[in-house]
Scaffold this active site. Structure first.
Site, short mmCIF file in Angstrom:
data_model
loop_
_atom_site.label_atom_id
_atom_site.label_comp_id
_atom_site.label_asym_id
_atom_site.label_seq_id
_atom_site.Cartn_x
_atom_site.Cartn_y
_atom_site.Cartn_z
N GLY A 11 6.17 -3.30 4.77
CA GLY A 11 4.71 -3.23 4.76
C GLY A 11 4.12 -3.97 3.57
N PHE A 12 2.83 -4.14 3.60
CA PHE A 12 2.10 -4.90 2.59
C PHE A 12 2.35 -4.33 1.18
CE2 PHE A 12 -2.44 -5.45 0.84
CZ PHE A 12 -2.10 -6.61 0.15
N ILE A 13 2.07 -3.05 1.00
CA ILE A 13 2.15 -2.46 -0.35
C ILE A 13 3.60 -2.16 -0.73
CG2 ILE A 13 1.45 -0.51 -1.78
CD1 ILE A 13 -1.15 -0.38 -0.08
N TYR A 153 -6.79 9.36 11.21
CA TYR A 153 -6.01 8.77 10.11
C TYR A 153 -6.13 9.61 8.84
CZ TYR A 153 -4.88 5.52 6.28
OH TYR A 153 -4.37 4.95 5.13
N LYS A 157 -3.46 12.19 6.75
CA LYS A 157 -3.14 12.02 5.33
C LYS A 157 -3.42 13.33 4.57
CE LYS A 157 -1.72 7.73 4.89
NZ LYS A 157 -0.41 7.36 4.33
#
Ligand SMILES: NC(=O)c1ccc[n+]([C@@H]2O[C@H](COP(=O)([O-])OP(=O)(O)OC[C@H]3O[C@@H](n4cnc5c(N)ncnc54)[C@H](O)[C@@H]3O)[C@@H](O)[C@H]2O)c1
Length: 324
Positions: A11-13, A153, A157
């Site tokens: 993933g990006f992070i 979403y 979380k």
């Protein structure tokens, strides 16, 4: 040197966090299921850079699959489990909330169990600024209410954060929860505005904007986020900490900046505002500063050109990345 389990490693992070850990001499067991929530070629691109390095051990698996997750126990103990895998994206969660519960809640539970059963003492969870709902104080501190999530979403979380707290209470697991504010940088997510604007303007495509473009975001550069996440490895007990950028920009001003860098006028089409979008977000990061000595360093004047120049350098294939 340490050994870390990083989920969502393609993933990006998490790919940036994994790289920074390896740059510091640590080794990483990286997990990802390479799903197609957005064009998987972006994930393959990030992963290809990581797997070249011998400190990186890749396991392709779904963190929501308990049996697969428990196979990671034998590879432990880890210095920390860094759980960044998630179904991310506010709007898609309205369309298919089930996959969000599977990964963000059940997956987090499986990673907490993996941590405990492998004798790991430290856990990091990626949470989100969208947990603050519709009308938080701006800039938003961690003490603002997160009791009224507006989309599945952020609700998942919130569930993941609560699970982390219960494992901290029951097992004395040390947990840092990070609430990230909109992140950008090279190899960014193609479902987020910065990547899309770079692609759409460079390729002369329609630039679709939800609302009138006056909504603003406190964008945060990916290296700042990765550096903060690694600082969060220190023992804190159980803490929730915002990580967010120091500059806020409207979508219209962002388009103007990208236009200038690309050297091309954007063909902007304004659409109805999506009910899952908030008008403004920006972080109060005093807690990150006082607890971790963290402050964002990379300005938009530096970070946006980094993203656009990366796009232009990789254009031959990145122009094909799907941005529906
Ligand atoms: N990018 C942002 O602006 C932002 C903002 C707030 C919070 N976050 C959070 O930060 C974390 C990383 O986000 P990102 O922007 O890098 O997103 P990303 O989608 O690029 O990365 C998540 C990775 O997790 C993987 N993954 C998803 N479900 C999985 C599963 N069930 N099993 C194994 N792997 C799985 C995906 O394939 C993906 O590579 C996420 O938890 C996200 O919710 C991101």
């Amino acid at each position: 040197m340490g050994r870390y389990l990083v989920t969502g490693a393609a993933g990006f992070i998490a790919s940036r966090v994994s790289q920074m850990l390896m740059d510091d001499g640590h080794s990483v067991v990286g997990v990802d299921n390479m799903n197609d929530a957005y064009d998987p070629r972006m994930k393959e691109y990030r992963l290809a850079r990581l797997v070249k390095q011998e400190q990186f051990d890749f396991v392709k698996m779904d963190i929501a699959d308990k049996d697969a997750a428990f196979k990671l126990i034998d590879k432990g103990p880890y210095d920390a489990v860094i759980n960044l895998a998630a179904r991310a994206g506010v709007r898609q969660s309205v369309e298919n909330p089930w996959v969000y519960v599977d990964t963000n809640v059940t997956g987090t539970l499986n990673m907490l169990e993996t941590a405990i059963r492998s004798g790991t003492k430290k856990f990091i969870l990626a949470s989100t600024s969208s947990i603050y709902g519709s009308n938080p104080p701006i800039p938003t501190p961690e003490t603002a209410s997160s009791d009224h999530p507006l989309q599945p979403y952020s609700a998942t979380k919130k569930g993941a954060e609560a699970l982390c707290h219960s494992y901290h209470y029951l097992h004395n697991l040390d947990v840092t929860v990070f609430r990230y504010f909109t992140v950008y940088g090279p190899a960014a997510r193609p479902d987020m505005v910065m990547f899309r604007f770079a692609q759409w303007i460079s390729e002369g495509r329609e630039v679709r904007v939800n609302g009138d473009g006056t909504q603003s975001r406190g964008f945060t550069y990916v290296d700042d986020i990765a550096r903060g996440t690694i600082l969060g490895l220190k023992p804190v007990g159980y803490e929730i900490i915002n990580l967010g950028g120091h500059q806020v920009i409207t979508i219209n001003d962002l388009i103007a900046k990208v236009e200038k860098l690309v050297g091309r006028k954007a063909n902007v089409v304004y659409q109805d505002r999506h009910p899952a979008d908030v008008m403004e977000n920006s972080a109060n990061v005093e807690k990150a500063m006082s607890m971790l000595g963290w402050a964002p360093k990379v300005s938009l004047e530096e970070g946006i050109p980094n993203l656009v120049n990366w796009y232009l350098a990789e254009r031959s294939w990145v122009s094909q990345i799907l941005t529906p």
